[in-house]
Write a protein that holds these residues in place. Structure first.
Motif, PDB file in Angstrom:
ATOM      1  N   ILE A  31     -32.389  40.788  -3.335  1.00 42.37           N
ATOM      2  CA  ILE A  31     -31.597  41.369  -2.263  1.00 42.37           C
ATOM      3  C   ILE A  31     -30.201  41.713  -2.749  1.00 42.37           C
ATOM      4  O   ILE A  31     -29.692  42.790  -2.486  1.00 42.37           O
ATOM      5  N   LYS A  32     -29.567  40.824  -3.501  1.00 52.54           N
ATOM      6  CA  LYS A  32     -28.200  41.059  -3.948  1.00 52.54           C
ATOM      7  C   LYS A  32     -28.094  42.341  -4.754  1.00 52.54           C
ATOM      8  O   LYS A  32     -27.141  43.089  -4.615  1.00 52.54           O
ATOM      9  N   SER A  33     -29.083  42.616  -5.563  1.00 53.31           N
ATOM     10  CA  SER A  33     -29.021  43.800  -6.407  1.00 53.31           C
ATOM     11  C   SER A  33     -29.255  45.087  -5.611  1.00 53.31           C
ATOM     12  O   SER A  33     -29.068  46.165  -6.143  1.00 53.31           O
ATOM     13  N   MET A  34     -29.636  44.981  -4.356  1.00 54.20           N
ATOM     14  CA  MET A  34     -29.945  46.162  -3.563  1.00 54.20           C
ATOM     15  C   MET A  34     -28.793  46.606  -2.669  1.00 54.20           C
ATOM     16  O   MET A  34     -28.925  47.571  -1.954  1.00 54.20           O
ATOM     17  N   ILE A  35     -27.681  45.917  -2.671  1.00 49.43           N
ATOM     18  CA  ILE A  35     -26.548  46.294  -1.822  1.00 49.43           C
ATOM     19  C   ILE A  35     -25.583  47.140  -2.639  1.00 49.43           C
ATOM     20  O   ILE A  35     -25.218  46.766  -3.745  1.00 49.43           O
ATOM     21  N   GLU A  36     -25.191  48.276  -2.066  1.00 53.89           N
ATOM     22  CA  GLU A  36     -24.220  49.103  -2.759  1.00 53.89           C
ATOM     23  C   GLU A  36     -23.271  49.745  -1.765  1.00 53.89           C
ATOM     24  O   GLU A  36     -23.654  50.023  -0.631  1.00 53.89           O
ATOM     25  N   GLU A  37     -22.042  49.929  -2.211  1.00 51.70           N
ATOM     26  CA  GLU A  37     -21.097  50.667  -1.378  1.00 51.70           C
ATOM     27  C   GLU A  37     -21.543  52.118  -1.390  1.00 51.70           C
ATOM     28  O   GLU A  37     -21.996  52.634  -2.408  1.00 51.70           O
ATOM     29  N   SER A  38     -21.430  52.780  -0.252  1.00 54.65           N
ATOM     30  CA  SER A  38     -21.928  54.144  -0.160  1.00 54.65           C
ATOM     31  C   SER A  38     -21.002  55.003   0.692  1.00 54.65           C
ATOM     32  O   SER A  38     -20.430  54.529   1.664  1.00 54.65           O
ATOM     33  N   LYS A  39     -20.888  56.252   0.314  1.00 52.88           N
ATOM     34  CA  LYS A  39     -20.201  57.260   1.122  1.00 52.88           C
ATOM     35  C   LYS A  39     -21.215  58.289   1.615  1.00 52.88           C
ATOM     36  O   LYS A  39     -20.853  59.374   2.059  1.00 52.88           O
ATOM     37  N   ASP A  40     -22.509  57.940   1.543  1.00 49.99           N
ATOM     38  CA  ASP A  40     -23.589  58.847   1.924  1.00 49.99           C
ATOM     39  C   ASP A  40     -23.751  58.865   3.445  1.00 49.99           C
ATOM     40  O   ASP A  40     -24.503  58.074   4.024  1.00 49.99           O
ATOM     41  N   ALA A  41     -23.032  59.761   4.086  1.00 51.02           N
ATOM     42  CA  ALA A  41     -23.037  59.850   5.549  1.00 51.02           C
ATOM     43  C   ALA A  41     -24.415  60.181   6.088  1.00 51.02           C
ATOM     44  O   ALA A  41     -24.781  59.746   7.185  1.00 51.02           O
ATOM     45  N   ASP A  42     -25.203  60.943   5.346  1.00 46.52           N
ATOM     46  CA  ASP A  42     -26.549  61.306   5.780  1.00 46.52           C
ATOM     47  C   ASP A  42     -27.426  60.061   5.947  1.00 46.52           C
ATOM     48  O   ASP A  42     -28.074  59.882   6.975  1.00 46.52           O
ATOM     49  N   LYS A  43     -27.432  59.186   4.931  1.00 45.67           N
ATOM     50  CA  LYS A  43     -28.235  57.961   5.019  1.00 45.67           C
ATOM     51  C   LYS A  43     -27.770  57.084   6.178  1.00 45.67           C
ATOM     52  O   LYS A  43     -28.580  56.544   6.927  1.00 45.67           O
ATOM     53  N   ILE A  44     -26.463  56.950   6.312  1.00 44.07           N
ATOM     54  CA  ILE A  44     -25.922  56.082   7.361  1.00 44.07           C
ATOM     55  C   ILE A  44     -26.238  56.655   8.737  1.00 44.07           C
ATOM     56  O   ILE A  44     -26.626  55.920   9.652  1.00 44.07           O
ATOM     57  N   ALA A  45     -26.120  57.968   8.895  1.00 46.46           N
ATOM     58  CA  ALA A  45     -26.427  58.612  10.180  1.00 46.46           C
ATOM     59  C   ALA A  45     -27.887  58.392  10.551  1.00 46.46           C
ATOM     60  O   ALA A  45     -28.212  58.133  11.712  1.00 46.46           O
ATOM     61  N   LYS A  46     -28.777  58.473   9.582  1.00 47.36           N
ATOM     62  CA  LYS A  46     -30.204  58.227   9.861  1.00 47.36           C
ATOM     63  C   LYS A  46     -30.451  56.767  10.210  1.00 47.36           C
ATOM     64  O   LYS A  46     -31.229  56.470  11.120  1.00 47.36           O
ATOM     65  N   LEU A  47     -29.806  55.861   9.485  1.00 43.57           N
ATOM     66  CA  LEU A  47     -29.972  54.429   9.760  1.00 43.57           C
ATOM     67  C   LEU A  47     -29.412  54.034  11.123  1.00 43.57           C
ATOM     68  O   LEU A  47     -29.832  53.053  11.715  1.00 43.57           O
ATOM     69  N   ASN A  48     -28.458  54.799  11.620  1.00 43.34           N
ATOM     70  CA  ASN A  48     -27.802  54.489  12.893  1.00 43.34           C
ATOM     71  C   ASN A  48     -28.714  54.690  14.103  1.00 43.34           C
ATOM     72  O   ASN A  48     -28.450  54.144  15.175  1.00 43.34           O
ATOM     73  N   GLU A  49     -29.785  55.437  13.943  1.00 47.47           N
ATOM     74  CA  GLU A  49     -30.605  55.822  15.097  1.00 47.47           C
ATOM     75  C   GLU A  49     -31.058  54.636  15.936  1.00 47.47           C
ATOM     76  O   GLU A  49     -30.925  54.641  17.165  1.00 47.47           O
TER      77      GLU A  49
END
Length: 185
Positions: A31-49
């Motif tokens: 799990i730790k290796s799967m967290i990353e800082e992101s500026k990918d608004a597209d991914k975040i917008a989809k995850l927000n649904e």
């Protein structure tokens, strides 16, 4: 016959604890290796649904139905600011969730002392990935970031009917500090 069942049950008890420990350690490492800082608004917008739909279902008088385009534009604007950040958790094939947060510098005034905090704006784990430790890992990464920048606390709010969030934050060590009340007119 009951003697066999007892022996087998005892055997399972003896091997379960070491196996659980190994699986927990492996899960934490993965799990730790799967967290990353992101500026990918597209991914975040989809995850927000899912979180937006949850808020709309519970509080339609306050929240709008999910709109990918609107959320995308908002997230892009927020992430363009220096004090806004997002972490995404997932693997090379899937995103499991995200946290959108910002650094907040509270200035001293006649009523309060100055301090630096982290304000969580949104956190969401997709339903199929909940209760697997991903939310906790996001929160731990956020705490590491807060410590690194000298923040003294992490702040957030959640709606009264969101009992899942209440339970999650309580289990993560968050305590009620301010109560926000409303009188509807």
């Amino acid at each position: 016959r009951s003697s066999k069942n007892f022996r087998f049950s005892r055997f399972l008890q003896l091997i379960r604890r070491p196996l659980d420990g190994c699986l927990t350690a492996l899960r934490k490492k993965m799990i730790k290796s799967m967290i990353e800082e992101s500026k990918d608004a597209d991914k975040i917008a989809k995850l927000n649904e899912s979180v937006q739909n949850l808020h709309y279902e519970r509080y339609p008088e306050y929240f709008k139905p999910y709109s990918y385009d609107s959320v995308l534009q908002y997230v892009k604007e927020q992430l363009s600011k220096d004090n806004y950040h997002a972490y995404i958790i997932g693997d090379q094939n899937n995103e499991y969730g995200y946290v959108l947060f910002f650094e907040q510098n509270y200035m001293e005034n006649p009523f309060r002392k100055a301090y630096k905090g982290i304000q969580i704006e949104h956190i969401c784990i997709k339903k199929e990935y909940r209760n697997l430790g991903y939310g906790n890992k996001l929160m731990n990464s956020l705490q590491e970031y807060a410590n690194k920048i000298g923040a003294t606390q992490i702040e957030l709010s959640y709606w009264e009917l969101n009992t899942e969030a209440e339970r999650f934050y309580k289990n993560a060590g968050y305590k009620r500090n301010i109560t926000f009340v409303v009188r509807k007119l």
